[in-house]
Design a protein around this motif. Structure first.
Motif, PDB file in Angstrom:
ATOM      1  N   LEU A 211      88.238  79.547 144.017  1.00 19.86           N
ATOM      2  CA  LEU A 211      87.636  80.330 142.962  1.00 19.86           C
ATOM      3  C   LEU A 211      87.380  81.762 143.416  1.00 19.86           C
ATOM      4  CD1 LEU A 211      86.774  79.681 140.086  1.00 19.86           C
ATOM      5  CD2 LEU A 211      84.480  79.291 140.933  1.00 19.86           C
ATOM      6  N   LYS A 212      87.822  82.701 142.589  1.00 23.05           N
ATOM      7  CA  LYS A 212      87.589  84.105 142.879  1.00 23.05           C
ATOM      8  C   LYS A 212      86.303  84.510 142.175  1.00 23.05           C
ATOM      9  CE  LYS A 212      91.670  84.347 141.160  1.00 23.05           C
ATOM     10  NZ  LYS A 212      92.899  84.766 140.523  1.00 23.05           N
ATOM     11  N   ARG A 213      85.615  85.501 142.726  1.00 23.04           N
ATOM     12  CA  ARG A 213      84.323  85.896 142.159  1.00 23.04           C
ATOM     13  C   ARG A 213      84.331  87.334 141.685  1.00 23.04           C
ATOM     14  NH1 ARG A 213      82.745  81.897 145.567  1.00 23.04           N
ATOM     15  NH2 ARG A 213      80.966  80.656 144.942  1.00 23.04           N
ATOM     16  N   ILE A 214      83.658  87.554 140.563  1.00 19.72           N
ATOM     17  CA  ILE A 214      83.424  88.890 140.026  1.00 19.72           C
ATOM     18  C   ILE A 214      81.913  89.056 139.922  1.00 19.72           C
ATOM     19  CG2 ILE A 214      83.637  90.371 137.984  1.00 19.72           C
ATOM     20  CD1 ILE A 214      86.293  90.047 139.396  1.00 19.72           C
ATOM     21  N   ASP A 215      81.378  90.058 140.592  1.00 21.63           N
ATOM     22  CA  ASP A 215      79.946  90.352 140.552  1.00 21.63           C
ATOM     23  C   ASP A 215      79.737  91.534 139.612  1.00 21.63           C
ATOM     24  OD1 ASP A 215      77.309  91.091 140.971  1.00 21.63           O
ATOM     25  OD2 ASP A 215      77.409  90.896 143.148  1.00 21.63           O
ATOM     26  N   LEU A 216      79.121  91.289 138.469  1.00 20.18           N
ATOM     27  CA  LEU A 216      78.958  92.328 137.446  1.00 20.18           C
ATOM     28  C   LEU A 216      77.994  93.439 137.851  1.00 20.18           C
ATOM     29  CD1 LEU A 216      78.995  90.160 134.213  1.00 20.18           C
ATOM     30  CD2 LEU A 216      80.855  91.474 135.231  1.00 20.18           C
ATOM     31  N   ARG A 217      77.314  93.275 138.976  1.00 22.48           N
ATOM     32  CA  ARG A 217      76.444  94.352 139.465  1.00 22.48           C
ATOM     33  C   ARG A 217      77.242  95.411 140.217  1.00 22.48           C
ATOM     34  NH1 ARG A 217      72.727  89.811 141.957  1.00 22.48           N
ATOM     35  NH2 ARG A 217      74.824  89.343 142.610  1.00 22.48           N
ATOM     36  N   LYS A 218      78.453  95.060 140.621  1.00 23.01           N
ATOM     37  CA  LYS A 218      79.301  95.999 141.363  1.00 23.01           C
ATOM     38  C   LYS A 218      80.022  96.934 140.395  1.00 23.01           C
ATOM     39  CE  LYS A 218      80.006  93.158 145.391  1.00 23.01           C
ATOM     40  NZ  LYS A 218      80.973  92.608 146.327  1.00 23.01           N
ATOM     41  N   THR A 219      80.492  98.065 140.936  1.00 21.27           N
ATOM     42  CA  THR A 219      81.229  99.010 140.102  1.00 21.27           C
ATOM     43  C   THR A 219      82.634  98.484 139.831  1.00 21.27           C
ATOM     44  OG1 THR A 219      82.140 100.249 141.970  1.00 21.27           O
ATOM     45  CG2 THR A 219      79.973 100.976 141.105  1.00 21.27           C
ATOM     46  N   VAL A 220      83.255  99.062 138.819  1.00 23.15           N
ATOM     47  CA  VAL A 220      84.639  98.697 138.494  1.00 23.15           C
ATOM     48  C   VAL A 220      85.537  98.976 139.699  1.00 23.15           C
ATOM     49  CG1 VAL A 220      86.592  99.223 136.985  1.00 23.15           C
ATOM     50  CG2 VAL A 220      84.303  99.028 136.014  1.00 23.15           C
ATOM     51  N   TYR A 221      85.294 100.071 140.382  1.00 25.10           N
ATOM     52  CA  TYR A 221      86.069 100.414 141.581  1.00 25.10           C
ATOM     53  C   TYR A 221      85.949  99.320 142.637  1.00 25.10           C
ATOM     54  CZ  TYR A 221      87.472 102.688 145.901  1.00 25.10           C
ATOM     55  OH  TYR A 221      88.080 102.973 147.095  1.00 25.10           O
TER      56      TYR A 221
ATOM     57  N   THR B 139      89.066  96.952 143.692  1.00 29.47           N
ATOM     58  CA  THR B 139      89.517  97.078 145.070  1.00 29.47           C
ATOM     59  C   THR B 139      89.547  95.705 145.736  1.00 29.47           C
ATOM     60  OG1 THR B 139      88.636  99.321 145.215  1.00 29.47           O
ATOM     61  CG2 THR B 139      89.058  98.197 147.284  1.00 29.47           C
ATOM     62  N   ALA B 140      88.519  94.912 145.496  1.00 24.80           N
ATOM     63  CA  ALA B 140      88.443  93.568 146.076  1.00 24.80           C
ATOM     64  C   ALA B 140      89.392  92.589 145.391  1.00 24.80           C
ATOM     65  CB  ALA B 140      87.012  93.052 146.006  1.00 24.80           C
ATOM     66  N   GLU B 141      89.553  92.743 144.086  1.00 15.42           N
ATOM     67  CA  GLU B 141      90.391  91.844 143.277  1.00 15.42           C
ATOM     68  C   GLU B 141      91.337  92.686 142.420  1.00 15.42           C
ATOM     69  OE1 GLU B 141      90.559  88.594 143.331  1.00 15.42           O
ATOM     70  OE2 GLU B 141      88.844  88.238 144.643  1.00 15.42           O
ATOM     71  N   PRO B 142      92.483  93.110 142.956  1.00 16.80           N
ATOM     72  CA  PRO B 142      93.401  93.984 142.216  1.00 16.80           C
ATOM     73  C   PRO B 142      93.827  93.451 140.846  1.00 16.80           C
ATOM     74  CG  PRO B 142      94.032  93.874 144.518  1.00 16.80           C
ATOM     75  CD  PRO B 142      92.939  92.863 144.320  1.00 16.80           C
ATOM     76  N   GLU B 143      93.874  92.137 140.692  1.00 15.39           N
ATOM     77  CA  GLU B 143      94.237  91.530 139.408  1.00 15.39           C
ATOM     78  C   GLU B 143      93.226  91.893 138.314  1.00 15.39           C
ATOM     79  OE1 GLU B 143      94.906  87.074 137.487  1.00 15.39           O
ATOM     80  OE2 GLU B 143      94.231  87.247 139.551  1.00 15.39           O
ATOM     81  N   ALA B 144      92.003  92.210 138.705  1.00 12.64           N
ATOM     82  CA  ALA B 144      90.949  92.523 137.736  1.00 12.64           C
ATOM     83  C   ALA B 144      91.299  93.745 136.884  1.00 12.64           C
ATOM     84  CB  ALA B 144      89.619  92.749 138.456  1.00 12.64           C
ATOM     85  N   ALA B 145      91.984  94.724 137.456  1.00 10.27           N
ATOM     86  CA  ALA B 145      92.361  95.925 136.692  1.00 10.27           C
ATOM     87  C   ALA B 145      93.265  95.549 135.520  1.00 10.27           C
ATOM     88  CB  ALA B 145      93.035  96.948 137.591  1.00 10.27           C
ATOM     89  N   GLY B 146      94.205  94.673 135.745  1.00 11.04           N
ATOM     90  CA  GLY B 146      95.099  94.228 134.676  1.00 11.04           C
ATOM     91  C   GLY B 146      94.363  93.439 133.603  1.00 11.04           C
ATOM     92  N   ILE B 147      93.420  92.619 134.022  1.00  9.09           N
ATOM     93  CA  ILE B 147      92.621  91.843 133.069  1.00  9.09           C
ATOM     94  C   ILE B 147      91.804  92.786 132.199  1.00  9.09           C
ATOM     95  CG2 ILE B 147      90.730  90.174 132.839  1.00  9.09           C
ATOM     96  CD1 ILE B 147      91.809  88.894 135.488  1.00  9.09           C
TER      97      ILE B 147
ATOM     98  N   LYS C  71      90.997  83.201 133.756  1.00  8.57           N
ATOM     99  CA  LYS C  71      91.917  83.627 134.819  1.00  8.57           C
ATOM    100  C   LYS C  71      91.512  83.087 136.183  1.00  8.57           C
ATOM    101  CE  LYS C  71      94.368  86.371 132.145  1.00  8.57           C
ATOM    102  NZ  LYS C  71      95.750  86.209 131.817  1.00  8.57           N
ATOM    103  N   GLY C  72      90.522  82.188 136.227  1.00  3.39           N
ATOM    104  CA  GLY C  72      90.151  81.532 137.457  1.00  3.39           C
ATOM    105  C   GLY C  72      89.035  82.197 138.255  1.00  3.39           C
ATOM    106  N   TYR C  73      88.279  83.076 137.604  1.00  2.50           N
ATOM    107  CA  TYR C  73      87.190  83.759 138.280  1.00  2.50           C
ATOM    108  C   TYR C  73      85.844  83.132 137.955  1.00  2.50           C
ATOM    109  CZ  TYR C  73      90.231  87.672 139.512  1.00  2.50           C
ATOM    110  OH  TYR C  73      91.210  88.440 140.047  1.00  2.50           O
ATOM    111  N   GLU C  74      84.956  83.171 138.931  1.00  2.00           N
ATOM    112  CA  GLU C  74      83.554  82.841 138.692  1.00  2.00           C
ATOM    113  C   GLU C  74      82.867  84.178 138.484  1.00  2.00           C
ATOM    114  OE1 GLU C  74      79.954  81.677 141.519  1.00  2.00           O
ATOM    115  OE2 GLU C  74      81.452  80.096 141.357  1.00  2.00           O
ATOM    116  N   VAL C  75      82.110  84.292 137.411  1.00  2.00           N
ATOM    117  CA  VAL C  75      81.456  85.554 137.082  1.00  2.00           C
ATOM    118  C   VAL C  75      79.974  85.466 137.427  1.00  2.00           C
ATOM    119  CG1 VAL C  75      80.953  87.229 135.262  1.00  2.00           C
ATOM    120  CG2 VAL C  75      83.133  85.996 135.258  1.00  2.00           C
ATOM    121  N   GLU C  76      79.540  86.362 138.304  1.00  2.00           N
ATOM    122  CA  GLU C  76      78.126  86.442 138.673  1.00  2.00           C
ATOM    123  C   GLU C  76      77.493  87.462 137.745  1.00  2.00           C
ATOM    124  OE1 GLU C  76      77.451  86.962 142.864  1.00  2.00           O
ATOM    125  OE2 GLU C  76      79.266  85.817 143.317  1.00  2.00           O
ATOM    126  N   GLU C  77      76.663  86.980 136.832  1.00  2.00           N
ATOM    127  CA  GLU C  77      76.058  87.855 135.849  1.00  2.00           C
ATOM    128  C   GLU C  77      74.783  88.477 136.381  1.00  2.00           C
ATOM    129  OE1 GLU C  77      76.191  86.397 131.781  1.00  2.00           O
ATOM    130  OE2 GLU C  77      77.292  84.660 132.520  1.00  2.00           O
TER     131      GLU C  77
END
Length: 82
Positions: free
Chosen positions: A8-18, A22-30, A75-81
């Motif tokens: 599982l890949k993680r997205i932390d919504l407290r972090k910037t888009v950059y 940068t950590a998950e390049p696929e995120a830009a396409g999403i 897309k297989g990400y865990e989202v940290e809200e």
């Protein structure tokens, strides 16, 4: 941790888009597919992306956070809200 959690890949919504892209390049396409089309413009990630978070961008572009979170989960990400 189970075997499935390791993939599982993680997205932390407290972090910037950059930071996220940068950590998950696929995120830009999403994000682009969700309507954040300027994310792929040259320099945009390097400038606005350094202070913009996904929740801020969501409010600016009027794209519901629920839709964004659902798409990342699809897309297989865990989202940290927040």
């Amino acid at each position: 941790m189970t075997e499935g959690e390791l993939d599982l890949k993680r997205i932390d919504l407290r972090k910037t888009v950059y930071e996220i892209c940068t950590a998950e390049p696929e995120a830009a396409g999403i994000l682009k597919d969700l309507g954040f089309t300027s994310i792929t413009e040259p320099g945009m990630l390097q400038t606005a992306g350094r202070f913009m978070t996904i929740p801020k961008a969501s409010a600016m572009r009027k794209i519901p956070m629920e839709r964004i979170i659902e798409e990342f989960k699809n897309k297989g990400y865990e989202v940290e809200e927040i």
